[in-house]
Design an enzyme around this catalytic site. Structure first.
Site, PDB file in Angstrom:
ATOM      1  N   THR A  23       3.060   8.352  -8.394  1.00  0.00           N
ATOM      2  CA  THR A  23       4.741   9.328  -8.535  1.00  0.00           C
ATOM      3  C   THR A  23       5.810   9.753  -7.225  1.00  0.00           C
ATOM      4  O   THR A  23       6.117   9.316  -7.251  1.00  0.00           O
ATOM      5  CB  THR A  23       4.875   9.982 -10.116  1.00  0.00           C
ATOM      6  OG1 THR A  23       4.175   9.090 -11.091  1.00  0.00           O
ATOM      7  CG2 THR A  23       5.886   9.815 -10.275  1.00  0.00           C
ATOM      8  N   THR A  40       0.693   3.924  -3.139  1.00  0.00           N
ATOM      9  CA  THR A  40      -0.292   5.201  -4.262  1.00  0.00           C
ATOM     10  C   THR A  40      -1.347   5.948  -3.312  1.00  0.00           C
ATOM     11  O   THR A  40      -2.023   4.939  -2.896  1.00  0.00           O
ATOM     12  CB  THR A  40      -0.368   4.709  -5.225  1.00  0.00           C
ATOM     13  OG1 THR A  40       1.013   4.098  -5.921  1.00  0.00           O
ATOM     14  CG2 THR A  40      -1.137   5.421  -6.518  1.00  0.00           C
ATOM     15  N   GLU A  86      12.379  -5.043  -7.650  1.00  0.00           N
ATOM     16  CA  GLU A  86      10.714  -4.804  -8.374  1.00  0.00           C
ATOM     17  C   GLU A  86      10.443  -4.577 -10.038  1.00  0.00           C
ATOM     18  O   GLU A  86      10.601  -5.342 -10.785  1.00  0.00           O
ATOM     19  CB  GLU A  86      10.025  -3.831  -7.546  1.00  0.00           C
ATOM     20  CG  GLU A  86       8.501  -3.973  -7.928  1.00  0.00           C
ATOM     21  CD  GLU A  86       8.346  -2.664  -7.152  1.00  0.00           C
ATOM     22  OE1 GLU A  86       8.569  -1.999  -6.615  1.00  0.00           O
ATOM     23  OE2 GLU A  86       6.710  -2.699  -7.420  1.00  0.00           O
ATOM     24  N   GLY A 139       0.294  -1.199   0.083  1.00  0.00           N
ATOM     25  CA  GLY A 139       0.117  -0.108  -0.191  1.00  0.00           C
ATOM     26  C   GLY A 139       0.790   1.176  -0.426  1.00  0.00           C
ATOM     27  O   GLY A 139       1.350   1.653   0.978  1.00  0.00           O
TER      28      GLY A 139
HETATM   29  C1  LIG Z   1      -3.762  -1.943 -12.262  1.00  0.00           C
HETATM   30  C2  LIG Z   1      -2.740  -1.093 -11.843  1.00  0.00           C
HETATM   31  C3  LIG Z   1      -2.537  -1.998  -9.887  1.00  0.00           C
HETATM   32  C4  LIG Z   1      -1.343  -0.913  -9.412  1.00  0.00           C
HETATM   33  N1  LIG Z   1      -1.372  -1.733  -7.890  1.00  0.00           N
HETATM   34  C5  LIG Z   1      -0.832  -1.195  -6.827  1.00  0.00           C
HETATM   35  C6  LIG Z   1      -0.915  -1.618  -5.843  1.00  0.00           C
HETATM   36  O1  LIG Z   1      -0.910  -2.688  -5.409  1.00  0.00           O
HETATM   37  N2  LIG Z   1       0.323  -0.673  -4.714  1.00  0.00           N
HETATM   38  C7  LIG Z   1       0.479   0.596  -4.579  1.00  0.00           C
HETATM   39  O2  LIG Z   1       1.327   0.744  -4.695  1.00  0.00           O
HETATM   40  N3  LIG Z   1       0.172   1.058  -6.199  1.00  0.00           N
HETATM   41  C8  LIG Z   1      -0.144   0.782  -7.322  1.00  0.00           C
HETATM   42  N4  LIG Z   1      -0.394   0.689  -8.675  1.00  0.00           N
HETATM   43  C9  LIG Z   1      -0.492   1.912  -8.707  1.00  0.00           C
HETATM   44  C10 LIG Z   1       1.071   2.616  -9.370  1.00  0.00           C
HETATM   45  O3  LIG Z   1       2.357   2.263  -9.057  1.00  0.00           O
HETATM   46  C11 LIG Z   1       0.429   4.467  -9.917  1.00  0.00           C
HETATM   47  O4  LIG Z   1      -0.273   4.477 -10.978  1.00  0.00           O
HETATM   48  C12 LIG Z   1       1.978   4.860 -10.497  1.00  0.00           C
HETATM   49  O5  LIG Z   1       2.892   4.593 -10.006  1.00  0.00           O
HETATM   50  C13 LIG Z   1       1.880   6.006 -11.057  1.00  0.00           C
HETATM   51  O6  LIG Z   1       1.080   7.050 -10.289  1.00  0.00           O
HETATM   52  P1  LIG Z   1      -0.102   7.749 -10.577  1.00  0.00           P
HETATM   53  O7  LIG Z   1      -1.317   6.947 -11.162  1.00  0.00           O
HETATM   54  O8  LIG Z   1      -0.680   8.144  -9.750  1.00  0.00           O
HETATM   55  O9  LIG Z   1       0.125   8.629 -12.265  1.00  0.00           O
HETATM   56  P2  LIG Z   1       0.909  10.200 -11.965  1.00  0.00           P
HETATM   57  O10 LIG Z   1       1.633  10.102 -10.262  1.00  0.00           O
HETATM   58  O11 LIG Z   1      -0.843  11.394 -11.884  1.00  0.00           O
HETATM   59  O12 LIG Z   1       1.488  10.378 -13.092  1.00  0.00           O
HETATM   60  C14 LIG Z   1       0.059  10.662 -14.187  1.00  0.00           C
HETATM   61  C15 LIG Z   1       1.598  10.891 -15.433  1.00  0.00           C
HETATM   62  O13 LIG Z   1       2.762  12.096 -15.665  1.00  0.00           O
HETATM   63  C16 LIG Z   1       4.047  11.843 -15.472  1.00  0.00           C
HETATM   64  N5  LIG Z   1       4.143  12.602 -14.603  1.00  0.00           N
HETATM   65  C17 LIG Z   1       4.206  12.601 -13.713  1.00  0.00           C
HETATM   66  N6  LIG Z   1       4.909  14.032 -12.912  1.00  0.00           N
HETATM   67  C18 LIG Z   1       6.303  13.840 -14.072  1.00  0.00           C
HETATM   68  C19 LIG Z   1       7.305  14.392 -14.123  1.00  0.00           C
HETATM   69  N7  LIG Z   1       7.778  15.089 -13.355  1.00  0.00           N
HETATM   70  N8  LIG Z   1       8.091  14.205 -15.402  1.00  0.00           N
HETATM   71  C20 LIG Z   1       7.225  13.848 -16.323  1.00  0.00           C
HETATM   72  N9  LIG Z   1       6.352  13.480 -16.166  1.00  0.00           N
HETATM   73  C21 LIG Z   1       5.386  12.532 -14.921  1.00  0.00           C
HETATM   74  C22 LIG Z   1       3.751  10.692 -15.199  1.00  0.00           C
HETATM   75  O14 LIG Z   1       5.021   9.748 -15.434  1.00  0.00           O
HETATM   76  C23 LIG Z   1       2.628   9.101 -15.255  1.00  0.00           C
HETATM   77  O15 LIG Z   1       2.466   8.902 -16.729  1.00  0.00           O
HETATM   78  C24 LIG Z   1      -1.505   0.218  -9.418  1.00  0.00           C
HETATM   79  C25 LIG Z   1      -1.657   0.776 -10.085  1.00  0.00           C
HETATM   80  C26 LIG Z   1      -2.129   0.256 -11.816  1.00  0.00           C
HETATM   81  C27 LIG Z   1      -3.195   0.890 -12.806  1.00  0.00           C
END
Ligand SMILES: Cc1cc2nc3c(=O)[nH]c(=O)nc-3n(C[C@H](O)[C@H](O)[C@H](O)COP(=O)(O)OP(=O)(O)OC[C@H]3O[C@@H](n4cnc5c(N)ncnc54)[C@H](O)[C@@H]3O)c2cc1C
Length: 382
Positions: free
Chosen positions: A128, A122, A240, A120
């Site tokens: 990110t 995100t 990972e 847990g």
């Molecule tokens: C099916 C699925 C399973 C998952 N399972 C888990 C889990 O078990 N545990 C857990 O903790 N999380 C989990 N996640 C979450 C996943 O790790 C996050 O979705 C991922 O880290 C991206 O975060 P975000 O979705 O908030 O994207 P955001 O942080 O909102 O980013 C959106 C986009 O903007 C880009 N971006 C952001 N900042 C920058 C920057 N400075 N420069 C360039 N590009 C940028 C990112 O690369 C991305 O493409 C899961 C996600 C999915 C879809």
């Protein structure tokens, strides 16, 4: 194909996977069901405890071997996603947990008595940008009381234990944003103050929004030192990334094999489509990309196993392998034509599954940013 390491291990994994053919995964996908039977079979064969040392009842294998396991799973047409987390979340407990915690949990994780598949981190306001998480754990006597919201936390309903990242010191009171975060081992069985709300996503992935309201976690379930949690999570990231990259290589090989098979038998205009170079070349190019990525995965895993720095290679492996599997996925859809969109041919399912790895657990942009800043020495951009 290039000569592959761990051939005996791979054969064993293939034998387990053969009991779960594409029809099994297709049905699960249609019903959005968790692969309980597959995960049980993989656990019973010892593969999900591959990285747990022998003294705690695991196979005690190295990361290169674990990569071979996950690659074979995805190469068989299956999806290691529902099962892989145990391999790397367990590492946080193994590296930073107390001897008492390791003895209490690792042997049971190895046998499958306890399922440690949930991680847990995100949050809605912090994907990110992990250090911005707002979930708070406040010490009250011999417990921490946790409040906050998490999003996309996978397999919560299929796990007994979850590794949870929460802030224990407010961000205004720490010198660096990465300080003041802590890692907990949360026992999910009968936990009060924790609500999981399933999210329907592109592929069959049991993922959830989590609402944490006065969840009480015994202080004894803090892993390592309070405030050092971000470092512990970072510590597990190379493993990972390398493991996920191996899955991507497995996907890539599956797509290339599928596309090659289809190109060799589908007849259009009275000849096999694979006789046209316009069909052959993209498959050959995807094959080259997958094989190249596989070498980087091997290199990264070998460095990791020797205890040498491997941040650059782990990131490059993840980037190249995720790109290669996505290229191969597109080529397979194109080669199958309309059938590439038909659930009965499995290509569209695997296409959706492999797409995730451009975004999670780390997105391509963030890897490029790591390479630019930490490998090439370019200025920090955020
Ligand atoms: C099916 C699925 C399973 C998952 N399972 C888990 C889990 O078990 N545990 C857990 O903790 N999380 C989990 N996640 C979450 C996943 O790790 C996050 O979705 C991922 O880290 C991206 O975060 P975000 O979705 O908030 O994207 P955001 O942080 O909102 O980013 C959106 C986009 O903007 C880009 N971006 C952001 N900042 C920058 C920057 N400075 N420069 C360039 N590009 C940028 C990112 O690369 C991305 O493409 C899961 C996600 C999915 C879809």
């Amino acid at each position: 194909m290039l000569r592959e390491a761990h051939e005996d291990l791979r054969r064993g994994v293939r034998d387990v996977c053969a009991r779960f053919p594409n029809a099994y995964w297709r049905d699960l996908d249609a019903g959005r069901r968790y692969p309980e039977e597959f995960v049980r079979a993989m656990t019973e064969a010892g593969y999900l405890g591959a990285l747990i040392p022998g003294e705690y009842g695991g196979l005690g294998l190295d990361l290169s071997a674990a990569c071979a396991i996950l690659e074979e799973v995805n190469r068989s047409g299956a999806n290691a996603g529902p099962a892989h987390a145990q391999m790397y979340t367990m590492g946080t407990l193994l590296r930073h947990g107390s001897e008492e915690q390791k003895e209490a949990y690792l042997p049971k994780v190895a046998t499958g008595e306890l399922r440690l598949q949930a991680f847990g981190v995100t949050e809605p306001e912090a994907g990110t940008d992990t250090t911005s998480i707002r979930t708070k754990a406040t010490r009250e006597g011999d417990h921490y009381v946790v409040n906050g919201r998490k999003i996309y936390i996978s397999r919560v309903e299929q796990s007994d234990l979850m590794i949870l990242l929460a802030r224990t010191t407010p961000i205004e009171r720490v010198e660096q944003r990465s300080h003041g975060l802590s890692v907990f081992l949360v026992d999910l069985r009968g936990a009060e103050g924790l609500t999981a709300k399933p999210r329907r996503v592109m592929m069959n992935n049991a993922t959830n929004e989590l609402v944490l309201e006065d969840l009480r976690v015994p202080a004894g379930n803090l892993i390592g030192e309070e405030g050092e949690g971000f470092r512990y999570i970072l510590d597990g990231m190379n493993a990972e990334r390398i493991l996920i990259a191996a899955e991507c290589v497995g996907d890539g090989r599956w797509f290339v094999e599928k596309a090659t098979g289809r190109a060799g038998e589908r007849e259009v205009f009275g000849r096999r489509i694979g006789e046209n170079q316009g069909v052959q070349f993209p498959i050959a190019r995807a094959y080259a990309s997958v094989e190249a990525a596989s070498l980087m995965v091997e290199k990264a895993a070998a460095l990791f196993d020797r205890g040498e720095p491997c941040g650059a290679e782990a990131n490059l492996a993840k980037l190249l392998a995720a790109d290669a599997s996505w290229e191969a996925a597109n080529v397979a859809v194109q080669t199958f034509g309309g059938y590439g969109f038909d659930a009965g041919y499995d290509v569209e399912r695997k296409f959706r599954e492999t797409r995730l790895y451009q975004v999670a657990p780390i997105s391509t942009n963030l890897i490029l940013s790591y390479v630019a800043e930490h490998v090439l020495g370019l200025p920090r951009s955020f």
